[in-house]
Design a protein around this motif. Sequence first.
Motif, PDB file in Angstrom:
ATOM      1  N   MET A 132      18.674  93.751 -61.249  1.00 34.45           N
ATOM      2  CA  MET A 132      19.118  92.368 -61.324  1.00 34.45           C
ATOM      3  C   MET A 132      19.557  92.016 -62.745  1.00 34.45           C
ATOM      4  O   MET A 132      20.512  91.265 -62.962  1.00 34.45           O
ATOM      5  CB  MET A 132      18.005  91.422 -60.862  1.00 34.45           C
ATOM      6  N   GLY A 133      18.851  92.587 -63.726  1.00 32.42           N
ATOM      7  CA  GLY A 133      19.246  92.374 -65.115  1.00 32.42           C
ATOM      8  C   GLY A 133      20.592  93.013 -65.425  1.00 32.42           C
ATOM      9  O   GLY A 133      21.428  92.414 -66.122  1.00 32.42           O
ATOM     10  N   LEU A 134      20.828  94.200 -64.913  1.00 33.19           N
ATOM     11  CA  LEU A 134      22.116  94.874 -65.119  1.00 33.19           C
ATOM     12  C   LEU A 134      23.253  94.117 -64.446  1.00 33.19           C
ATOM     13  O   LEU A 134      24.351  94.002 -65.000  1.00 33.19           O
ATOM     14  CB  LEU A 134      22.048  96.312 -64.582  1.00 33.19           C
ATOM     15  N   LEU A 135      22.985  93.591 -63.263  1.00 38.69           N
ATOM     16  CA  LEU A 135      23.990  92.774 -62.579  1.00 38.69           C
ATOM     17  C   LEU A 135      24.308  91.513 -63.375  1.00 38.69           C
ATOM     18  O   LEU A 135      25.469  91.135 -63.530  1.00 38.69           O
ATOM     19  CB  LEU A 135      23.487  92.367 -61.189  1.00 38.69           C
ATOM     20  N   ASP A 136      23.280  90.877 -63.874  1.00 38.58           N
ATOM     21  CA  ASP A 136      23.473  89.637 -64.620  1.00 38.58           C
ATOM     22  C   ASP A 136      24.326  89.871 -65.857  1.00 38.58           C
ATOM     23  O   ASP A 136      25.149  89.029 -66.230  1.00 38.58           O
ATOM     24  CB  ASP A 136      22.115  89.051 -65.012  1.00 38.58           C
ATOM     25  N   TYR A 152      16.610  85.218 -58.079  1.00 40.48           N
ATOM     26  CA  TYR A 152      17.391  85.393 -59.300  1.00 40.48           C
ATOM     27  C   TYR A 152      18.568  84.418 -59.237  1.00 40.48           C
ATOM     28  O   TYR A 152      19.508  84.629 -58.461  1.00 40.48           O
ATOM     29  CB  TYR A 152      17.884  86.836 -59.413  1.00 40.48           C
ATOM     30  N   PRO A 153      18.550  83.346 -60.025  1.00 41.64           N
ATOM     31  CA  PRO A 153      19.548  82.265 -59.893  1.00 41.64           C
ATOM     32  C   PRO A 153      20.997  82.725 -60.053  1.00 41.64           C
ATOM     33  O   PRO A 153      21.892  82.153 -59.434  1.00 41.64           O
ATOM     34  CB  PRO A 153      19.159  81.294 -61.019  1.00 41.64           C
ATOM     35  N   SER A 266      19.546  95.101 -48.367  1.00 41.87           N
ATOM     36  CA  SER A 266      20.399  94.043 -48.918  1.00 41.87           C
ATOM     37  C   SER A 266      21.344  94.589 -49.981  1.00 41.87           C
ATOM     38  O   SER A 266      21.081  95.609 -50.607  1.00 41.87           O
ATOM     39  CB  SER A 266      19.540  92.939 -49.558  1.00 41.87           C
ATOM     40  N   TYR A 267      22.462  93.876 -50.156  1.00 41.15           N
ATOM     41  CA  TYR A 267      23.282  94.145 -51.333  1.00 41.15           C
ATOM     42  C   TYR A 267      23.312  92.885 -52.194  1.00 41.15           C
ATOM     43  O   TYR A 267      23.145  91.762 -51.712  1.00 41.15           O
ATOM     44  CB  TYR A 267      24.691  94.621 -50.962  1.00 41.15           C
ATOM     45  N   HIS A 268      23.514  93.094 -53.480  1.00 37.30           N
ATOM     46  CA  HIS A 268      23.424  92.013 -54.451  1.00 37.30           C
ATOM     47  C   HIS A 268      24.614  92.076 -55.395  1.00 37.30           C
ATOM     48  O   HIS A 268      25.014  93.161 -55.846  1.00 37.30           O
ATOM     49  CB  HIS A 268      22.138  92.121 -55.274  1.00 37.30           C
ATOM     50  N   VAL A 269      25.188  90.920 -55.698  1.00 34.15           N
ATOM     51  CA  VAL A 269      26.291  90.816 -56.645  1.00 34.15           C
ATOM     52  C   VAL A 269      26.057  89.596 -57.520  1.00 34.15           C
ATOM     53  O   VAL A 269      25.313  88.686 -57.157  1.00 34.15           O
ATOM     54  CB  VAL A 269      27.655  90.693 -55.935  1.00 34.15           C
ATOM     55  N   LYS A 270      26.698  89.587 -58.676  1.00 35.13           N
ATOM     56  CA  LYS A 270      26.587  88.420 -59.551  1.00 35.13           C
ATOM     57  C   LYS A 270      27.447  87.289 -59.010  1.00 35.13           C
ATOM     58  O   LYS A 270      28.556  87.512 -58.524  1.00 35.13           O
ATOM     59  CB  LYS A 270      27.026  88.777 -60.974  1.00 35.13           C
TER      60      LYS A 270
END
Length: 300
Positions: A132-136, A152-153, A266-270
């Motif tokens: 999540m930090g790398l995405l941010d 994660y906002p 799940s997948y996550h994107v910024k």
Amino acid sequence: MELRQLKYFIKVAELHSFSEAARQLNITQSTISQQIRQLEEELNVELLIRDSHKVMVSDIGLAFLPQAKQTLLDAETCIENIHDVQQLNVGELRIGTTPTFSTLLRETVQQFMKLYPGIKVNIFLHSVETLMGLLDKQEIDLALSYKSHQVYPSIESHIIFDNRLALIVKSGHPLAARTSVRLADIKQYPIALPAKGMQARSAFDRMTTHGHMHFDVRLEVNDVNMLLSVVKDNSLMTFLSEATVKHFQGVTAVRLDEANTDMEGSYHVKKNVYRKKATREFLRVLKETSPYGLAIMELL
């Protein structure tokens, strides 16, 4: 300075003629003359020497000419590169995944690389918190993991399939034939656990938080393949998502008849950033190659 001005100057310099340059470029002679004059005024130099009989290139024009050609070539190359990226002929895709989830990506990665050999794929294995930090920081384009219970906002997450934590035993284990088990059925057996920080371990800890049970933990491992190999070759059992062992031979996933066993892929994107076409295409390939009946995803 405009690219068309450079193009007109180069053509006149090569042909030593405004009229012939205009004919080859299919524009009026006055347009060429006007645009080159504007270029000279902007640079405050004389690039061409004009008289009633011929056009010559000045010393400054001769020095400027190879740079003008290179600039035009670079611009054309840039346009070609943009076209290649749009067509997925070149580019880079940076994917982050958790160790527990990584075993599910093999077929998808292989198929994506087969379809788009010009795309370089970089895969990073980290904890979900690190991902999540790398995405941010936009150091990866996409993260894949089981759903995190932390919010994660700056990250948006989408569930792609439902799964659950399961008891994993070797095929000949006494519990392998059971359709489901309770934790009380397990505590008499030695177990190997995913290491702390792995998502399957977090799911196990949530499931057992209020049970006040003690387990005979003989081993903790932070590598899924090693954990499965240990289970396959020994009497130890472990806990992983059902999806993780879908294609692993010699082990069986037994359903846990307990609360809090959900592990949603799940997948996550910024949020609010440009989505690469390669990212969208990888998700499409993931949807098509997954054996878990992925839900319809919003391909960003």
